[in-house]
Design a protein around this motif. Sequence first.
Motif, PDB file in Angstrom:
ATOM      1  N   TRP A  37      38.352  80.894  30.078  1.00 56.74           N
ATOM      2  CA  TRP A  37      38.380  79.722  29.192  1.00 56.74           C
ATOM      3  C   TRP A  37      38.491  80.116  27.711  1.00 56.74           C
ATOM      4  CZ3 TRP A  37      34.968  79.050  25.223  1.00 56.74           C
ATOM      5  CH2 TRP A  37      33.789  79.800  25.269  1.00 56.74           C
ATOM      6  N   CYS A  38      37.982  81.310  27.356  1.00 50.79           N
ATOM      7  CA  CYS A  38      38.027  81.662  25.929  1.00 50.79           C
ATOM      8  C   CYS A  38      39.143  82.651  25.611  1.00 50.79           C
ATOM      9  CB  CYS A  38      36.673  82.139  25.430  1.00 50.79           C
ATOM     10  SG  CYS A  38      35.963  83.496  26.350  1.00 50.79           S
ATOM     11  N   GLN A  39      40.037  82.874  26.582  1.00 54.52           N
ATOM     12  CA  GLN A  39      41.248  83.628  26.265  1.00 54.52           C
ATOM     13  C   GLN A  39      42.341  82.619  25.903  1.00 54.52           C
ATOM     14  OE1 GLN A  39      42.187  87.145  28.453  1.00 54.52           O
ATOM     15  NE2 GLN A  39      40.165  87.265  29.401  1.00 54.52           N
ATOM     16  N   ASN A  99      41.103  72.566  28.368  1.00 52.05           N
ATOM     17  CA  ASN A  99      40.111  71.738  27.658  1.00 52.05           C
ATOM     18  C   ASN A  99      39.720  72.308  26.296  1.00 52.05           C
ATOM     19  OD1 ASN A  99      39.645  69.587  29.618  1.00 52.05           O
ATOM     20  ND2 ASN A  99      38.993  71.273  30.933  1.00 52.05           N
ATOM     21  N   ASN A 100      40.486  73.273  25.839  1.00 54.78           N
ATOM     22  CA  ASN A 100      40.187  73.874  24.531  1.00 54.78           C
ATOM     23  C   ASN A 100      40.954  73.163  23.421  1.00 54.78           C
ATOM     24  OD1 ASN A 100      38.749  75.734  25.973  1.00 54.78           O
ATOM     25  ND2 ASN A 100      40.153  77.431  25.627  1.00 54.78           N
ATOM     26  N   ILE A 101      40.274  72.972  22.298  1.00 50.54           N
ATOM     27  CA  ILE A 101      40.944  72.424  21.115  1.00 50.54           C
ATOM     28  C   ILE A 101      40.691  73.403  19.975  1.00 50.54           C
ATOM     29  CG2 ILE A 101      40.999  70.525  19.448  1.00 50.54           C
ATOM     30  CD1 ILE A 101      39.947  68.696  21.718  1.00 50.54           C
ATOM     31  N   MET A 102      41.785  73.903  19.387  1.00 50.10           N
ATOM     32  CA  MET A 102      41.655  74.835  18.270  1.00 50.10           C
ATOM     33  C   MET A 102      41.884  74.108  16.958  1.00 50.10           C
ATOM     34  SD  MET A 102      42.449  77.166  20.801  1.00 50.10           S
ATOM     35  CE  MET A 102      44.183  77.515  20.903  1.00 50.10           C
ATOM     36  N   LEU A 103      40.970  74.304  16.029  1.00 53.21           N
ATOM     37  CA  LEU A 103      41.100  73.665  14.715  1.00 53.21           C
ATOM     38  C   LEU A 103      40.948  74.703  13.616  1.00 53.21           C
ATOM     39  CD1 LEU A 103      38.904  70.448  15.239  1.00 53.21           C
ATOM     40  CD2 LEU A 103      41.392  70.627  15.317  1.00 53.21           C
ATOM     41  N   PRO A 104      41.498  74.419  12.435  1.00 57.10           N
ATOM     42  CA  PRO A 104      41.295  75.343  11.313  1.00 57.10           C
ATOM     43  C   PRO A 104      39.878  75.225  10.754  1.00 57.10           C
ATOM     44  CG  PRO A 104      42.597  73.458  10.621  1.00 57.10           C
ATOM     45  CD  PRO A 104      42.396  73.315  12.098  1.00 57.10           C
ATOM     46  N   TRP A 105      39.427  76.279  10.118  1.00 55.67           N
ATOM     47  CA  TRP A 105      38.135  76.237   9.433  1.00 55.67           C
ATOM     48  C   TRP A 105      38.234  75.269   8.249  1.00 55.67           C
ATOM     49  CZ3 TRP A 105      33.627  78.987  10.551  1.00 55.67           C
ATOM     50  CH2 TRP A 105      33.723  79.963  11.554  1.00 55.67           C
ATOM     51  N   ASN A 106      37.120  74.705   7.891  1.00 54.49           N
ATOM     52  CA  ASN A 106      36.943  73.964   6.627  1.00 54.49           C
ATOM     53  C   ASN A 106      37.651  72.627   6.553  1.00 54.49           C
ATOM     54  OD1 ASN A 106      35.363  76.069   5.492  1.00 54.49           O
ATOM     55  ND2 ASN A 106      37.243  77.197   5.017  1.00 54.49           N
ATOM     56  N   ASP A 107      38.308  72.191   7.624  1.00 56.19           N
ATOM     57  CA  ASP A 107      39.034  70.915   7.577  1.00 56.19           C
ATOM     58  C   ASP A 107      38.179  69.828   8.263  1.00 56.19           C
ATOM     59  OD1 ASP A 107      40.794  68.819   7.566  1.00 56.19           O
ATOM     60  OD2 ASP A 107      42.542  70.036   8.119  1.00 56.19           O
ATOM     61  N   ILE A 108      37.237  69.304   7.523  1.00 56.59           N
ATOM     62  CA  ILE A 108      36.322  68.292   8.074  1.00 56.59           C
ATOM     63  C   ILE A 108      37.066  67.011   8.483  1.00 56.59           C
ATOM     64  CG2 ILE A 108      34.374  66.762   7.490  1.00 56.59           C
ATOM     65  CD1 ILE A 108      33.437  69.576   8.146  1.00 56.59           C
ATOM     66  N   PRO A 118      47.018  78.010  32.799  1.00 58.22           N
ATOM     67  CA  PRO A 118      46.993  76.894  31.841  1.00 58.22           C
ATOM     68  C   PRO A 118      45.759  76.005  32.045  1.00 58.22           C
ATOM     69  CG  PRO A 118      49.195  77.169  32.738  1.00 58.22           C
ATOM     70  CD  PRO A 118      48.318  78.117  33.484  1.00 58.22           C
ATOM     71  N   GLU A 119      45.358  75.847  33.303  1.00 53.39           N
ATOM     72  CA  GLU A 119      44.182  75.012  33.602  1.00 53.39           C
ATOM     73  C   GLU A 119      42.899  75.593  32.996  1.00 53.39           C
ATOM     74  OE1 GLU A 119      46.449  76.044  35.695  1.00 53.39           O
ATOM     75  OE2 GLU A 119      47.106  74.422  37.002  1.00 53.39           O
ATOM     76  N   ASP A 120      42.848  76.925  32.892  1.00 50.32           N
ATOM     77  CA  ASP A 120      41.634  77.565  32.353  1.00 50.32           C
ATOM     78  C   ASP A 120      41.379  77.153  30.906  1.00 50.32           C
ATOM     79  OD1 ASP A 120      41.019  79.085  34.647  1.00 50.32           O
ATOM     80  OD2 ASP A 120      42.430  80.654  34.066  1.00 50.32           O
TER      81      ASP A 120
END
Lengths: 253, 421
Positions: free
Chosen positions: B159-161, B175-184, B170-172
Amino acid sequence: MMTDARTLAYINMYAVLGAIENLCELDKEASDLVKTKKPVAIGLDVTNGPSATLIFKNGRCRMEQGIKNCDVLLPFSTPEKFNAMVDGSGSALPMKGFTKIGFLLGKFIPLTDKLSKYLRATEEDLKDEKFFEISTKLMFYVITVALSQIGNNDEIGKFSASLIPDGIIDVSIKDCVSATIRVKNGHMVTIKQKPEAFRSQMQFCDIHVARDLFDGKINAIASIGEGLVEMHGLINMIDNVNRILDRVALYLA
Amino acid sequence: MSFPVYKTDKSRELFTRATKVIPSGVYGHLGPAEGQFIPVHKWPVFSEKAKGTYVWDVDGNKYIDYMCAYGPNVLGYGDPDVDAAAMKQLALGNCTTQPAKVMLECAELLVDTVATADWAFFAKNGNDATQGAIMCARAYTHRKKVIMFNGYYHGVSPWCQKIDYPGVLPEDVANNIMLPWNDIPLLEKTIEENKNQIACIIAQPYDHGNFHDNAFPEEGFWPKVREICTKNDIVLIIDDVRAGFRLDLAGSDHYFGFEADLICFCKALANGYNMSAVCGKEFLKGAMSSLAYTGSYWLSAVPFAACIANINKMKELDIPTMFKQKGEKLCNGLVKAGAEHGINLIASGAPALFYLRIANDDSMLLHQEWVAEMVSRGIFISSHHNHFINAALSDKDIKHSIEVAEECFGIVAKNHPEIFG
């Protein structure tokens, strides 16, 4: 993991048929085969896929993107039909250029057969040093061009490409052959020549190591550890290219 | 002064042997490929022994080791107090059917030490801790999705790769969402678009990723993230596997002025004895208890004894203050030495986990060249990863490191008249 027919069509067009350019440079028989009095242009047009023109002139071949003033046009209604033509399980009917049918059957088809022989070489064929060299160089070009096609078209490949920082990657077999992979905003372009400068480099120490890696006879990670494959520069560029390289093997298997 | 250049023939010989019986010879971050030994012949592959801040390779070369086994060496290799506690416990028992009471003592010490901890759950590696934390968050919220920040590294579970890694489906990672730092604003928008679907946010306390200058989050970022998580019933997990205890003995969330719901520790817990821990708030204890999550060696006693001795000694030495001072002294010296040769060395991140990059070109080629010269003269650093300070590093070691660095900067500058001429 899944592959898709459209991406394979791009690989077949630009990497596999694109290698005819190099075949005509590397193999005199191939060059002689396509020597004609007048230039001949063969267009290949895949609906919902790639289109390109192979231009034969003075025993040399050049591929251009798109259909431009072709003498023979081979249309394909789907990527699957084009892929079938390339792997030999299907055929193509020219839409125009019946007067050049002789070139198509007498020269172009034998040329692609020759290419197949180099790209699907037997152990016996590879015992011949010259054959081995040409075959490996052609595989190198096919793989490096396929990298960009997968990076631009395959869903997982696009993810990998999106993580490659902008810049030039030099992929080389030392003292043998090189390719430039230019990346900008996740879009990849392969140019079949050595770059003047690069931001990262992946270099196979010799043609035999490259061949063994292409054939899956040696392990890539162990080869890096043994110094048989060298990496330099911004390694996250190469790291992501290597993710795509995994998928090249999948498509070209 | 000219420092001798090491040879690593024995290492090379052993590596070739290793490739025959171990996949890729030495796999993972300690190996030449992922460890980016560029060029490989300049680097030692196998060590013979280690003591304090030093490692000796199989060729007999001595190194000041700034990678500290990628973090576990916090007090110094073979610290006598930690080793004595471990050996005492070993004589009593280690991997036994009933856990030893030292496990309880270790949990109590962590609860007393870590600001956010009401309980401690033990495992072996950092990955066990982050995996456990994610499962706990999902068990508590009954939600699927996980938010992470760009440049993340939370271990090696599928899941964290990433979707393009070998062996990952792809199923692993669906459910991950990647966001940039500092963008509240983007974080808020994402949570709104995935209402009641986000189980947790997992993040390192600051961006200490590879290949780029490390950076602290902007002022106010963490308190705001904390507020958003509370408002939306999202579990906030801090992956303190790498930075834990080096910034603040109460946890890196404490250092940045907020409280995580779960916090994961590993590297600096037990000075090289193998254990990791998830600490958490009371309201998550039930969810953690519910997990089918354990391992044959997770409750072994020796690491707990080592952990107790290690934490007590870190407190006694005030490790965060010590590491900040040592890290600053080293980094300032290195930067100054580089400047004397026209080389712009940038030291970033927390001084206790300093990251280095030569910025005269954008390809890392100069940096890799300098790092290779350093390693082959006994200063073990990395070209792509942050480094680690340990308590055994002396002022003399720092002075020596800077002297070697100066010589290596000179070599790089001389090799590149096109840039420095």
